[in-house]
Design a protein around this motif. Structure first.
Motif, mmCIF file in Angstrom:
data_model
loop_
_atom_site.group_PDB
_atom_site.id
_atom_site.type_symbol
_atom_site.label_atom_id
_atom_site.label_comp_id
_atom_site.label_asym_id
_atom_site.label_seq_id
_atom_site.Cartn_x
_atom_site.Cartn_y
_atom_site.Cartn_z
ATOM 1 N N ARG A 16 -57.193 -32.837 -0.706
ATOM 2 C CA ARG A 16 -58.264 -32.448 -1.362
ATOM 3 C C ARG A 16 -57.617 -32.876 -2.638
ATOM 4 O O ARG A 16 -58.900 -33.498 -4.115
ATOM 5 C CB ARG A 16 -58.373 -31.151 -1.222
ATOM 6 N N LEU A 17 -56.341 -33.216 -2.528
ATOM 7 C CA LEU A 17 -55.982 -33.172 -4.162
ATOM 8 C C LEU A 17 -55.210 -34.707 -4.616
ATOM 9 O O LEU A 17 -55.574 -34.920 -6.353
ATOM 10 C CB LEU A 17 -54.508 -33.123 -4.348
ATOM 11 N N LEU A 18 -55.134 -36.136 -3.656
ATOM 12 C CA LEU A 18 -54.896 -37.321 -3.792
ATOM 13 C C LEU A 18 -56.584 -37.416 -4.015
ATOM 14 O O LEU A 18 -56.996 -37.251 -3.610
ATOM 15 C CB LEU A 18 -54.401 -37.869 -2.349
ATOM 16 N N GLY A 19 -56.259 -38.387 -5.088
ATOM 17 C CA GLY A 19 -57.236 -39.514 -5.772
ATOM 18 C C GLY A 19 -57.985 -38.162 -6.839
ATOM 19 O O GLY A 19 -58.761 -38.911 -7.683
ATOM 20 N N MET A 20 -57.319 -37.239 -6.899
ATOM 21 C CA MET A 20 -58.017 -36.590 -8.393
ATOM 22 C C MET A 20 -57.374 -36.522 -9.622
ATOM 23 O O MET A 20 -56.636 -36.602 -8.731
ATOM 24 C CB MET A 20 -58.380 -34.453 -7.292
ATOM 25 N N GLU A 21 -57.850 -36.186 -10.181
ATOM 26 C CA GLU A 21 -57.538 -35.666 -11.539
ATOM 27 C C GLU A 21 -57.912 -34.688 -12.917
ATOM 28 O O GLU A 21 -59.462 -34.630 -12.140
ATOM 29 C CB GLU A 21 -57.640 -36.990 -12.381
#
Length: 301
Positions: A16-21
């Motif tokens: 979920r977190l990878l690629g998110m900012e």
């Protein structure tokens, strides 16, 4: 600010977190866990920070080398390029060791009745903190609303009618008190049962997830989201893994029941009800404990 490594991250939350900012804030802080909220364009993504030796779940990031949990309630930071920076922590998710949270175990329908009988036998000798779990004593007379909800949910599960499933789930969403209300915990357990023994889990779980969206807390929705996608804690994986043998499950059951004041027991009650609803005759199905769930709720600590 040095990286903390080797971090252990649940496979669900890492994906979920990878690629998110987004901005990172402390949602809640308890003795053994810190809940972080990562704000972005959609719903906030919830992260559970814990130490080695704590329960590991689909939302968990485990920090080795800490005797106490860092971060105070007012800490703020950010997530960028797969790195969480908040206060004195710098957590690099790219370097994290992955803890697999996907439920791999499956049970053939023909085996369910005898397996479930064994679970109920093991459960009968264990102490419990609430009245939510099946008991040898006669349950209180269910309300007409509870009976109607039970019929609706059972019909939806058996027929695959997504409208009935969503309507019933919406009645349970957010029911009870606390950061993870009892109705949500019950639904989490039910979806674990679906992933454990139904042929097409997403067909059932996606209507449930859609129905509960916006109806409960952000933390509780995060756990519902994980369950809907077939991801569970290590305690649930341990409980459901030895499906090929009839060994005693008492220790595994204790661990499943332990979280929060009632969260563990509410979740297990939803799992048992779901297994019965999908695989047992309607006459053997207990009504959904609507009144008990209304009074329960807690945090998955």
């Amino acid at each position: 600010m040095p990286d903390i490594k080797p971090v252990i991250a649940g496979s669900f939350i890492r994906s979920r977190l990878l690629g998110m900012e987004g901005n990172v804030t402390v949602l809640a802080r308890f003795t053994d866990y810190i809940y972080l909220a990562v704000a972005h364009t959609g719903d906030p993504v919830i992260v559970v920070i814990t130490l080695n030796g704590g329960r590991v779940g689909p939302l968990s990031i485990v920090l080795p080398g800490h005797r106490t949990l860092p971060l105070n309630r007012s800490a703020q930071g950010c997530l960028q390029d797969g790195v969480i920076e908040i206060d004195t922590l710098r957590i690099n998710l790219h370097q994290a060791r992955i803890h697999e949270s996907e439920l791999k175990a499956r049970m053939a329908p023909a085996r369910v009745p005898s397996w479930l009988d064994g679970v109920l036998r093991d459960l009968a000798i264990l102490p419990r903190r609430t009245a939510i779990l099946p008991s040898a004593s006669a349950p209180a007379s269910p309300s007409p609303e509870a009976r109607a909800l039970t019929r609706l949910f059972h019909a939806g599960l058996v027929s695959g009618n997504t409208r009935d499933i969503a309507t019933a789930a919406g009645r349970l969403a957010g029911l009870g008190r606390g950061l993870t209300p009892g109705g949500d915990d019950f639904l989490c357990g039910l979806m674990v049962a679906v992933w454990f023994s139904a042929p097409d889990p997403m067909q059932t779980c996606m209507p449930i997830l859609t129905a509960v969206h916006g109806q409960t807390t952000s933390l509780s929705f995060a756990f519902l989201d994980a369950a809907a996608h077939g991801h569970v804690s290590d305690t649930w994986r341990d409980f459901l893994a030895p499906v090929s043998r009839d060994a005693s499950r008492t220790e595994a059951l204790k661990n499943v029941m332990a979280p929060g004041f009632s969260s563990g027991e509410d979740t297990l009650a939803g799992f048992i009800w779901g297994m019965q609803a999908m695989h047992m005759p309607p006459a053997a199905l207990s009504p959904i404990p609507l009144d008990t769930l209304s009074a329960m709720g807690g945090t998955p600590d």
